[in-house]
Scaffold this active site. Structure first.
Site, PDB file in Angstrom:
ATOM      1  N   CYS A 142      45.474  54.477  35.678  1.00  0.00           N
ATOM      2  CA  CYS A 142      46.278  53.907  34.591  1.00  0.00           C
ATOM      3  C   CYS A 142      47.505  54.760  34.291  1.00  0.00           C
ATOM      4  N   CYS A 190      48.914  51.148  34.689  1.00  0.00           N
ATOM      5  CA  CYS A 190      49.440  50.575  33.438  1.00  0.00           C
ATOM      6  C   CYS A 190      50.721  51.256  32.946  1.00  0.00           C
ATOM      7  N   LYS A 237      53.838  51.141  35.290  1.00  0.00           N
ATOM      8  CA  LYS A 237      54.118  49.700  35.454  1.00  0.00           C
ATOM      9  C   LYS A 237      54.788  49.119  34.208  1.00  0.00           C
ATOM     10  N   TYR A 244      47.466  40.083  39.517  1.00  0.00           N
ATOM     11  CA  TYR A 244      48.130  40.933  38.527  1.00  0.00           C
ATOM     12  C   TYR A 244      49.199  41.845  39.164  1.00  0.00           C
ATOM     13  N   GLU A 300      53.196  41.356  38.819  1.00  0.00           N
ATOM     14  CA  GLU A 300      53.864  42.285  37.891  1.00  0.00           C
ATOM     15  C   GLU A 300      54.922  43.112  38.624  1.00  0.00           C
ATOM     16  N   HIS A 339      57.035  33.821   9.766  1.00  0.00           N
ATOM     17  CA  HIS A 339      58.242  33.176  10.264  1.00  0.00           C
ATOM     18  C   HIS A 339      59.402  34.154  10.230  1.00  0.00           C
ATOM     19  N   GLU A 386      53.557  32.378  15.485  1.00  0.00           N
ATOM     20  CA  GLU A 386      53.245  31.370  14.449  1.00  0.00           C
ATOM     21  C   GLU A 386      52.923  30.005  15.054  1.00  0.00           C
TER      22      GLU A 386
HETATM   23  P1  FAD Z   1      40.509  55.503  37.548  1.00  0.00           P
HETATM   24  O1  FAD Z   1      41.489  55.503  36.451  1.00  0.00           O
HETATM   25  O2  FAD Z   1      40.940  54.937  38.852  1.00  0.00           O
HETATM   26  O3  FAD Z   1      40.045  57.025  37.738  1.00  0.00           O
HETATM   27  C1  FAD Z   1      39.225  57.452  38.788  1.00  0.00           C
HETATM   28  C2  FAD Z   1      39.558  58.893  39.124  1.00  0.00           C
HETATM   29  O4  FAD Z   1      38.521  59.445  39.935  1.00  0.00           O
HETATM   30  C3  FAD Z   1      40.836  59.019  39.946  1.00  0.00           C
HETATM   31  O5  FAD Z   1      41.637  60.050  39.435  1.00  0.00           O
HETATM   32  C4  FAD Z   1      40.326  59.368  41.342  1.00  0.00           C
HETATM   33  O6  FAD Z   1      41.266  60.091  42.086  1.00  0.00           O
HETATM   34  C5  FAD Z   1      39.097  60.192  40.987  1.00  0.00           C
HETATM   35  N1  FAD Z   1      38.096  60.295  42.046  1.00  0.00           N
HETATM   36  C6  FAD Z   1      37.689  59.338  42.917  1.00  0.00           C
HETATM   37  N2  FAD Z   1      36.693  59.815  43.695  1.00  0.00           N
HETATM   38  C7  FAD Z   1      36.469  61.092  43.294  1.00  0.00           C
HETATM   39  C8  FAD Z   1      35.549  62.102  43.703  1.00  0.00           C
HETATM   40  N3  FAD Z   1      34.627  61.867  44.638  1.00  0.00           N
HETATM   41  N4  FAD Z   1      35.610  63.316  43.114  1.00  0.00           N
HETATM   42  C9  FAD Z   1      36.512  63.567  42.140  1.00  0.00           C
HETATM   43  N5  FAD Z   1      37.398  62.639  41.710  1.00  0.00           N
HETATM   44  C10 FAD Z   1      37.360  61.415  42.273  1.00  0.00           C
HETATM   45  N6  FAD Z   1      44.685  48.003  33.221  1.00  0.00           N
HETATM   46  C11 FAD Z   1      45.041  47.615  31.990  1.00  0.00           C
HETATM   47  O7  FAD Z   1      44.201  47.579  31.086  1.00  0.00           O
HETATM   48  N7  FAD Z   1      46.337  47.273  31.694  1.00  0.00           N
HETATM   49  C12 FAD Z   1      47.316  47.311  32.628  1.00  0.00           C
HETATM   50  O8  FAD Z   1      48.462  46.993  32.326  1.00  0.00           O
HETATM   51  C13 FAD Z   1      46.960  47.720  33.932  1.00  0.00           C
HETATM   52  N8  FAD Z   1      47.914  47.800  34.886  1.00  0.00           N
HETATM   53  C14 FAD Z   1      47.571  48.244  36.124  1.00  0.00           C
HETATM   54  C15 FAD Z   1      48.574  48.321  37.092  1.00  0.00           C
HETATM   55  C16 FAD Z   1      48.275  48.765  38.344  1.00  0.00           C
HETATM   56  C17 FAD Z   1      49.370  48.858  39.369  1.00  0.00           C
HETATM   57  C18 FAD Z   1      46.932  49.147  38.667  1.00  0.00           C
HETATM   58  C19 FAD Z   1      46.603  49.663  40.032  1.00  0.00           C
HETATM   59  C20 FAD Z   1      45.942  49.060  37.722  1.00  0.00           C
HETATM   60  C21 FAD Z   1      46.243  48.600  36.441  1.00  0.00           C
HETATM   61  N9  FAD Z   1      45.270  48.484  35.450  1.00  0.00           N
HETATM   62  C22 FAD Z   1      45.615  48.063  34.203  1.00  0.00           C
HETATM   63  C23 FAD Z   1      43.852  48.815  35.724  1.00  0.00           C
HETATM   64  C24 FAD Z   1      43.510  50.238  35.212  1.00  0.00           C
HETATM   65  O9  FAD Z   1      44.414  51.172  35.729  1.00  0.00           O
HETATM   66  C25 FAD Z   1      42.089  50.585  35.626  1.00  0.00           C
HETATM   67  O10 FAD Z   1      41.223  49.586  35.140  1.00  0.00           O
HETATM   68  C26 FAD Z   1      41.623  51.936  35.066  1.00  0.00           C
HETATM   69  O11 FAD Z   1      42.478  52.968  35.471  1.00  0.00           O
HETATM   70  C27 FAD Z   1      40.194  52.217  35.543  1.00  0.00           C
HETATM   71  O12 FAD Z   1      39.760  53.468  35.082  1.00  0.00           O
HETATM   72  P2  FAD Z   1      38.566  54.244  35.806  1.00  0.00           P
HETATM   73  O13 FAD Z   1      38.247  55.403  34.940  1.00  0.00           O
HETATM   74  O14 FAD Z   1      37.488  53.319  36.162  1.00  0.00           O
HETATM   75  O15 FAD Z   1      39.175  54.743  37.183  1.00  0.00           O
HETATM   76  P1  NDP Z   2      42.997  41.209  42.904  1.00  0.00           P
HETATM   77  O1  NDP Z   2      41.779  41.503  43.667  1.00  0.00           O
HETATM   78  O2  NDP Z   2      42.911  40.640  41.558  1.00  0.00           O
HETATM   79  O3  NDP Z   2      43.938  40.230  43.788  1.00  0.00           O
HETATM   80  C1  NDP Z   2      44.180  40.399  45.142  1.00  0.00           C
HETATM   81  C2  NDP Z   2      45.296  39.443  45.587  1.00  0.00           C
HETATM   82  O4  NDP Z   2      45.599  39.694  46.942  1.00  0.00           O
HETATM   83  C3  NDP Z   2      44.892  37.984  45.498  1.00  0.00           C
HETATM   84  O5  NDP Z   2      46.027  37.235  45.173  1.00  0.00           O
HETATM   85  C4  NDP Z   2      44.417  37.683  46.935  1.00  0.00           C
HETATM   86  O6  NDP Z   2      44.563  36.337  47.294  1.00  0.00           O
HETATM   87  C5  NDP Z   2      45.394  38.522  47.717  1.00  0.00           C
HETATM   88  N1  NDP Z   2      44.886  38.924  49.042  1.00  0.00           N
HETATM   89  C6  NDP Z   2      43.716  39.530  49.305  1.00  0.00           C
HETATM   90  N2  NDP Z   2      43.626  39.800  50.624  1.00  0.00           N
HETATM   91  C7  NDP Z   2      44.765  39.334  51.199  1.00  0.00           C
HETATM   92  C8  NDP Z   2      45.275  39.326  52.531  1.00  0.00           C
HETATM   93  N3  NDP Z   2      44.571  39.844  53.530  1.00  0.00           N
HETATM   94  N4  NDP Z   2      46.471  38.791  52.754  1.00  0.00           N
HETATM   95  C9  NDP Z   2      47.186  38.270  51.737  1.00  0.00           C
HETATM   96  N5  NDP Z   2      46.770  38.257  50.449  1.00  0.00           N
HETATM   97  C10 NDP Z   2      45.578  38.782  50.193  1.00  0.00           C
HETATM   98  O7  NDP Z   2      43.751  42.571  42.904  1.00  0.00           O
HETATM   99  P2  NDP Z   2      44.955  43.267  42.178  1.00  0.00           P
HETATM  100  O8  NDP Z   2      45.170  44.352  43.131  1.00  0.00           O
HETATM  101  O9  NDP Z   2      46.103  42.419  41.832  1.00  0.00           O
HETATM  102  O10 NDP Z   2      44.351  43.794  40.792  1.00  0.00           O
HETATM  103  C11 NDP Z   2      43.174  44.588  40.715  1.00  0.00           C
HETATM  104  C12 NDP Z   2      42.712  44.679  39.293  1.00  0.00           C
HETATM  105  O11 NDP Z   2      43.513  45.616  38.579  1.00  0.00           O
HETATM  106  C13 NDP Z   2      42.830  43.379  38.511  1.00  0.00           C
HETATM  107  O12 NDP Z   2      41.690  42.577  38.679  1.00  0.00           O
HETATM  108  C14 NDP Z   2      42.998  43.864  37.106  1.00  0.00           C
HETATM  109  O13 NDP Z   2      41.746  43.929  36.453  1.00  0.00           O
HETATM  110  C15 NDP Z   2      43.608  45.241  37.222  1.00  0.00           C
HETATM  111  N6  NDP Z   2      44.997  45.150  36.763  1.00  0.00           N
HETATM  112  C16 NDP Z   2      45.273  44.858  35.463  1.00  0.00           C
HETATM  113  C17 NDP Z   2      46.569  44.678  35.035  1.00  0.00           C
HETATM  114  C18 NDP Z   2      46.861  44.319  33.604  1.00  0.00           C
HETATM  115  O14 NDP Z   2      45.986  44.426  32.770  1.00  0.00           O
HETATM  116  N7  NDP Z   2      48.067  43.887  33.283  1.00  0.00           N
HETATM  117  C19 NDP Z   2      47.684  44.823  35.944  1.00  0.00           C
HETATM  118  C20 NDP Z   2      47.299  45.131  37.290  1.00  0.00           C
HETATM  119  C21 NDP Z   2      45.998  45.289  37.655  1.00  0.00           C
HETATM  120  P3  NDP Z   2      43.385  35.231  47.097  1.00  0.00           P
HETATM  121  O15 NDP Z   2      43.526  34.717  45.700  1.00  0.00           O
HETATM  122  O16 NDP Z   2      43.703  34.221  48.131  1.00  0.00           O
HETATM  123  O17 NDP Z   2      42.091  35.920  47.344  1.00  0.00           O
END
Ligand code: FAD
Ligand code: NDP
Length: 596
Positions: free
Chosen positions: A159, A164, A167, A300, A304, A571, A576
């Site tokens: 995140c 997050c 982004k 997502y 985004e 408003h 609203e």
């Molecule tokens: P993470 O935050 O992924 O943390 C896991 C940590 O463990 C990492 O630092 C990793 O390196 C470490 N790790 C892994 N294996 C090991 C190991 N064996 N030993 C030590 N360390 C290890 N969520 C939202 O709510 N709002 C958003 O707007 C949003 N935008 C997103 C945009 C993007 C591009 C992405 C990729 C995700 C987004 N998410 C968003 C999802 C959100 O980031 C994740 O749901 C959240 O970070 C999950 O937290 P976590 O603690 O499960 O794992």
């Molecule tokens: P998702 O698993 O939600 O989506 C994967 C996308 O990639 C789908 O559109 C899928 O298509 C497509 N896809 C998968 N495999 C292929 C392939 N081989 N070739 C072409 N297209 C493919 O993953 P995201 O990575 O977008 O997000 C992961 C999670 O992170 C989300 O579920 C969300 O919870 C979290 N997140 C939250 C955000 C927020 O809160 N604003 C922002 C970003 C992430 P198909 O539908 O056909 O399977």
């Protein structure tokens, strides 16, 4: 009865001697109900103890109580010791019995930590801070394996570093671009051509991210959590091997473990993808302007990223395999697609990439991407940056789960947990993106981590509620929702039992520019047989995240359509609209808006 009158020195010696002589020592007072309770506990588990009744030994009792205070900082009785280790008073002893620590103390087992958390992201940090604030001895292992492109980052997880936070800041950069275009209509004299500088944006965003990394390290230090920048792998159910970046290995033990290792982006299995493509792990710190971009994926992350890239002036195409935003309300998902298309984002759909080839080196380089349309037609295009956003893989492959038999879902590698987030191994728990069947969102991981620590160490019982979690897709026009999509509501309740209230609306902010008329939209999905209880709230609007967060409490508290109607609006706002929705979809009436 102790014979001598105790000096301070003698009292201390007496205490130490008793602790040496007895496996369990209870400093007690004969009339104290808590002392009786704690002695009852040991009786019930058939463990012998030495009870010294301080009220029955005159002044010696006073001196011993003072010596105990100096030793343990505990003034009161009962004061319980097991194998020389201080357990505490009545509540602490009962809690230690409940969470298994008493058993370990009795058997003489010693662990380095009460809790080791693997993963210092949203879920792991929340759990470790909470457990430490309850007084537990906690360690967090966090290690970032570099992306195939070599990108790495600091403490805080996805995140903060590659999710997050960067982004949303880049989304804001794009919104500012849109606002600059509108500014003239509000009297601002903005030069015709305002340029965006990619490197400055990345530098500023990364500076902020680094300040957050620093902040997390500081908080862990302040709460006395041991932070190990090292990769953890299970050796057995109480031991992990941790390897730091200099390959220094140590083994550490704990009574409990929380796995919060999150996930990492996938690459499609096609030639050139890993070699030439990037993922969201690389985008937010990319050192050079990405040039012409292809984003592969349609959920997502793909939408985004495509949204903000286009918003800051990047030529952007999205390759969509099937539908947009699987799992979301498809009417709203398609509206997002239309809005992005009208603003200049190109879509190739339905299409999958088949190979990526290098045309020329450079920063950025140039690559040829081939794709196969659903019709079988082959399409080709040249792009400077190919961003794969095709889903994420849980980081469970190389963490030694096979040594402790933690069960995973073989189809996605995610960890199976019960409603208390306990895995198939009784002292090993998991939270966040790594668990099977739950939402991958930061606030979900945080809530689960915090509540788990409270349940483990503070006698709490509240479980994480994974139902009706609000979320927002930060596309140029944001889409916020909570509850069920219209499709899922129909599937669940049957179409005859569903009424949908909806309307387009025009935010006042757009009035002077007439931007995006009939693009903002609100919809309430209601169950007729439950007095039109709202089971789905959907909004496509600027600031949809802010709007949805507020209304989500209504949906969670089972608000009905009439509750929304009885609420007086603010408003002039976009939100609203939800207090005045009166056209049903079933009526077929037009919901187009022509003015405020
Ligand atoms: P993470 O935050 O992924 O943390 C896991 C940590 O463990 C990492 O630092 C990793 O390196 C470490 N790790 C892994 N294996 C090991 C190991 N064996 N030993 C030590 N360390 C290890 N969520 C939202 O709510 N709002 C958003 O707007 C949003 N935008 C997103 C945009 C993007 C591009 C992405 C990729 C995700 C987004 N998410 C968003 C999802 C959100 O980031 C994740 O749901 C959240 O970070 C999950 O937290 P976590 O603690 O499960 O794992
Ligand atoms: P998702 O698993 O939600 O989506 C994967 C996308 O990639 C789908 O559109 C899928 O298509 C497509 N896809 C998968 N495999 C292929 C392939 N081989 N070739 C072409 N297209 C493919 O993953 P995201 O990575 O977008 O997000 C992961 C999670 O992170 C989300 O579920 C969300 O919870 C979290 N997140 C939250 C955000 C927020 O809160 N604003 C922002 C970003 C992430 P198909 O539908 O056909 O399977």
């Amino acid at each position: 009865m102790l014979k001598r009158k105790h000096s301070k020195m003698n009292a201390t010696e007496t205490v130490d001697q008793l602790l040496k002589d007895h496996r369990v020592t209870i400093f007690s007072k004969s009339y104290c109900p808590f002392c009786i309770k704690v002695k009852g506990l040991f009786d019930s588990i058939h463990i012998e103890y030495k009870a010294l009744e301080l009220d029955l030994i005159g002044e010696d009792g006073v001196a011993i109580q003072q010596a105990l205070f100096e030793k343990t900082k505990q003034k009161t009785v009962p004061n319980v010791f097991v194998n020389g280790k201080h357990v505490g008073g009545c509540d602490a002893t009962i809690q230690a019995h409940a969470d298994g620590r008493l058993g370990e103390l009795l058997s003489g087992v010693h662990y380095d930590f009460d809790l080791i958390v693997i993963g210092g992201g949203s879920g792991g940090l929340a759990a470790s801070k909470e457990a430490a604030s309850i007084g537990k001895k906690v360690a967090v292992c966090d290690f970032v394996v570099p992306s195939p492109q070599g990108t790495t980052w600091g403490l805080g997880g996805t995140c903060v570093n590659v999710g997050c936070i960067p982004k949303k800041l880049m989304h804001k950069a794009a919104i500012i671009g849109e606002d600059l275009k509108d500014a003239a209509a509000f009297g601002w004299q903005v030069p015709e051509q305002v340029l965006h500088d990619w490197s400055s944006m990345v530098d500023e965003v990364q500076k902020y991210v680094k300040s957050l990394n620093f902040g997390y390290r500081k908080v862990l230090r302040e709460r006395s959590v041991t932070y190990l920048n090292a990769y953890a792998q299970f050796v057995d159910a109480h031991t992990v091997k941790v390897t730091d970046k200099k390959n220094k290995i140590q083994h550490i033990t704990a009574r409990d473990f929380i796995i919060a290792v999150g996930g990492r982006p996938k690459y499609p299995d096609i030639p050139g993808a890993k070699e030439y493509g990037i993922t969201s792990d690389d985008l937010f710190s990319l050192k050079y302007h990405p040039g012409k971009c292809l984003v592969v994926g349609a959920s997502y992350i793909a939408l985004e990223c495509a949204g903000f890239l286009h918003g800051i002036g990047v030529d952007c195409t999205v390759m969509v395999r099937s539908i947009l935003l699987r799992g979301f309300d498809q009417q709203l998902a398609e509206m997002i697609g239309e809005h992005m298309t009208e603003h200049g984002v190109k879509f190739i759909r339905p299409c999958v990439p088949t190979k990526v080839e290098k045309v020329s080196d450079g920063k950025p380089g140039l690559y040829k991407v081939s794709g196969k349309m659903d019709s079988g037609e082959i399409v080709e295009g040249e792009y400077n940056t190919i961003l794969f956003a095709v889903g994420r893989t849980a980081c469970t492959e190389n963490i030694g789960l096979e040594h402790i038999d933690v069960k995973i879902n073989p189809s996605n590698g995610k960890i199976i947990v019960d409603k208390e987030e306990r895995t198939s191994v009784s002292n090993v728990y998991a939270v966040g993106d790594v668990i099977d069947g739950k939402l991958e969102l930061t606030p979900v991981a945080i809530q689960a981590g915090k509540l788990l620590a409270q349940r483990l160490y503070n006698n709490q019982t509240t479980l994480t509620d994974y139902v009706n979690v609000p979320t927002t897709v930060f596309t140029p026009l944001e889409y916020g929702f909570v509850g069920l999509s219209e499709e899922d509501a129909i599937k669940h309740y049957g179409s005859d039992d569903i009424e949908v209230y909806h309307s387009f609306f025009q935010p006042l902010e757009y009035a002077l520019t007439d931007r995006d008329s009939n693009k903002c939209y609100g919809k309430l999905v209601c169950v007729k047989s439950e007095e039109e209880r709202v089971v789905g709230f959907h909004v496509l609007s600027p600031h949809a995240g802010e709007i949805t967060q507020g209304f989500a409490i209504g949906v969670k508290l089972r608000a009905k359509k009439s509750d929304f109607a009885n609420l007086i609006g603010i408003h002039p706002t976009s939100a609203e609209i939800f207090t005045t929705l009166n056209i049903t979809k079933s009526s077929g009436e037009s919901v187009a808006k022509t003015s405020c």
